[in-house]
Design a protein around this motif. Structure first.
Motif, PDB file in Angstrom:
ATOM      1  N   LEU A  85      53.781 -10.722 -25.696  1.00  0.00           N
ATOM      2  CA  LEU A  85      54.523 -11.786 -25.020  1.00  0.00           C
ATOM      3  C   LEU A  85      55.135 -12.767 -26.015  1.00  0.00           C
ATOM      4  O   LEU A  85      56.327 -13.092 -25.941  1.00  0.00           O
ATOM      5  N   SER A 105      58.973 -19.485 -14.749  1.00  0.00           N
ATOM      6  CA  SER A 105      57.675 -18.875 -14.453  1.00  0.00           C
ATOM      7  C   SER A 105      56.921 -19.758 -13.468  1.00  0.00           C
ATOM      8  O   SER A 105      57.260 -20.929 -13.285  1.00  0.00           O
ATOM      9  N   ALA A 114      49.978 -21.741 -14.760  1.00  0.00           N
ATOM     10  CA  ALA A 114      50.225 -20.512 -15.505  1.00  0.00           C
ATOM     11  C   ALA A 114      49.262 -20.402 -16.681  1.00  0.00           C
ATOM     12  O   ALA A 114      48.750 -21.412 -17.179  1.00  0.00           O
ATOM     13  N   HIS A 157      52.328 -18.507 -21.332  1.00  0.00           N
ATOM     14  CA  HIS A 157      53.538 -18.310 -20.538  1.00  0.00           C
ATOM     15  C   HIS A 157      54.459 -19.517 -20.617  1.00  0.00           C
ATOM     16  O   HIS A 157      55.680 -19.379 -20.535  1.00  0.00           O
ATOM     17  N   LEU A 186      59.570 -14.914 -16.082  1.00  0.00           N
ATOM     18  CA  LEU A 186      58.285 -14.515 -16.662  1.00  0.00           C
ATOM     19  C   LEU A 186      57.209 -14.647 -15.591  1.00  0.00           C
ATOM     20  O   LEU A 186      56.880 -15.756 -15.150  1.00  0.00           O
ATOM     21  N   SER A 222      53.427 -12.796 -13.627  1.00  0.00           N
ATOM     22  CA  SER A 222      52.193 -12.063 -13.880  1.00  0.00           C
ATOM     23  C   SER A 222      51.411 -11.936 -12.585  1.00  0.00           C
ATOM     24  O   SER A 222      50.927 -12.937 -12.052  1.00  0.00           O
ATOM     25  N   HIS A 267      47.661 -12.716 -10.586  1.00  0.00           N
ATOM     26  CA  HIS A 267      48.006 -13.888 -11.391  1.00  0.00           C
ATOM     27  C   HIS A 267      46.787 -14.644 -11.915  1.00  0.00           C
ATOM     28  O   HIS A 267      45.830 -14.863 -11.187  1.00  0.00           O
ATOM     29  N   ASP A 301      53.728  -9.678 -16.957  1.00  0.00           N
ATOM     30  CA  ASP A 301      52.444  -9.562 -17.643  1.00  0.00           C
ATOM     31  C   ASP A 301      51.449  -8.949 -16.656  1.00  0.00           C
ATOM     32  O   ASP A 301      51.061  -9.584 -15.673  1.00  0.00           O
TER      33      ASP A 301
END
Length: 394
Positions: A109, A125, A129, A133, A174, A176, A179, A208
């Motif tokens: 990343l 994002s 987080a 990130h 971005l 994930s 999460h 991610d």
């Protein structure tokens, strides 16, 4: 006179590490011989599958493996990676152009952001987080645009609204899922909409996928690359840390869009010589032969989740069981909410000898929550919830 941190350009952009406060309290308590139950850092406590360890030992004994490796990963490991994607997700990948081995997910990343983000490029994002990130973007000179994510639909609506109303369109999205820290899970339709937006507005996507295999109650996490056309705009990052209890081994990979993979390969060729080759060889065995081990690891986390949820509810702390990850995201009990998540985490540490992560450490919108990591056995988790119950009754 030695320089102070604020004299260093990039270090000056980073805030104080909130988790350090709890870590210091934990260290002091342990130095005083107190029994701290650490549910703070998401550091897997299980052992790596024996077959993987044995392969590492065998490969490490071969002097040919002691030299520099390839920064993009040895061909056989990249081939095993693309086989995994075909078997699990029916996604076809080119091991030469669409797959690269990385020194864990963080390496992938951070280096990818350095490769594709320029000064003031907007990177969207969710907030809260995982810290890299947000701060990986800042260190890469980008503009971190954080959208609230109390749930997946709210984040998606916010993203659509951002595209409609903001003159500066995001360079990169971005995300994930499952999460960290909120444990939010999504379905394939969510990814279809993200891919549609990115293709329409010319954005890139980084997904991610660190918790790909830690899913409970029948939920299966989709890969964003299952969406038709996703490879035109997206890459996905995977780590062996959680799925195979290989956190300290520092090995992962990035797959998908060939242009982004090529950029990551180019920047890594300047920055490192890749993962130690015996680790890569052992990782082939993990991907090829350890699916049952992964299922056992997942089952262990699910049992721990159930014990923690039951214990917290019994303590008068209503929490929701997560469908994925190795965490539980809990709203701070109402009577302690005003003081904030850091003060509450300090109280839990001081009064109950239980370490958790304060939500504010994951960004401003994490305030009002704490994160539990499922990294102690069921007996210790029961012990933790008994201590929490006593503290909350006081």
């Amino acid at each position: 006179m030695s320089p102070s941190n604020d004299e260093f350009y990039r270090i000056g952009k980073l805030p104080p590490y909130v988790f350090a406060v709890i870590n210091e309290m934990k260290a002091r308590a342990r130095a005083a011989q107190q029994d701290v139950i650490d549910l703070g850092m998401g550091n897997p406590d299980g052992s790596t599958p024996r077959i993987v360890v044995n392969k590492l030992i065998e490969a490490a004994r071969n002097p040919r493996n002691h030299r520099y490796s390839q920064s993009k990963g040895i061909p056989r490991l990249r081939e095993e990676i693309v086989k995994r994607y075909k078997a699990k997700y029916d996604v076809d990948l080119d091991p030469e152009k669409e797959a690269i081995v990385t020194i864990g997910a963080k390496d992938a990343l951070a280096h990818l952001l350095f490769a594709v983000v320029g000064p003031d490029d907007a990177v969207v994002s969710p907030n809260p987080a995982y810290p890299i990130h947000q701060y990986g973007v800042i260190m890469a000179e980008g503009h971190a645009c954080m959208l609230p994510m109390p749930d997946a639909a709210t984040f998606l609506n916010g993203l659509e609204n951002l595209y409609r109303t903001n003159a500066r369109k995001p360079k990169l999205i971005l995300i994930s899922f499952p999460h960290n820290p909120t444990t939010t899970c999504v379905d394939l339709d969510f990814f279809k909409e993200i891919v549609r937006l990115a293709r329409h507005y010319g954005s890139m996507i980084v997904h991610d996928f660190a918790y790909a295999d830690l899913c409970f109650d029948g939920y299966k996490a989709p890969s964003i690359l299952q969406v038709e056309g996703a490879k035109d705009v997206a890459v996905e990052i995977f780590s062996l840390s959680k799925s195979f209890n290989m956190a300290g081994w520092r090995v992962g990979f990035c797959v998908g869009n060939s242009k982004m993979i090529g950029a990551l390969a180019r920047i890594k060729s300047y920055l490192d010589y890749g993962v130690f080759q015996p680790v890569q060889i052992a990782s082939i065995i993990a991907l090829r032969e350890c699916e049952q081990e992964t299922q056992k690891i997942c089952a262990t986390y699910q049992k721990r989740r159930d014990v923690l949820v039951t214990g917290l509810r019994g303590a008068g702390w209503p929490v929701e069981p997560p469908k994925g990850t190795m965490f539980l995201w809990a709203e701070v009990p109402e009577r302690h909410r005003k003081a904030g998540s850091l003060e509450f985490a300090k109280l839990l540490m001081e009064k109950a000898l239980v370490a958790v992560s304060p939500g504010v450490g994951f960004g401003p919108l994490g305030e009002g929550h704490v994160r539990f990591a499922l990294v102690e056995n069921e007996h210790r988790i029961k012990q933790a919830t008994r201590s929490i119950k006593q503290f909350l009754k006081g």
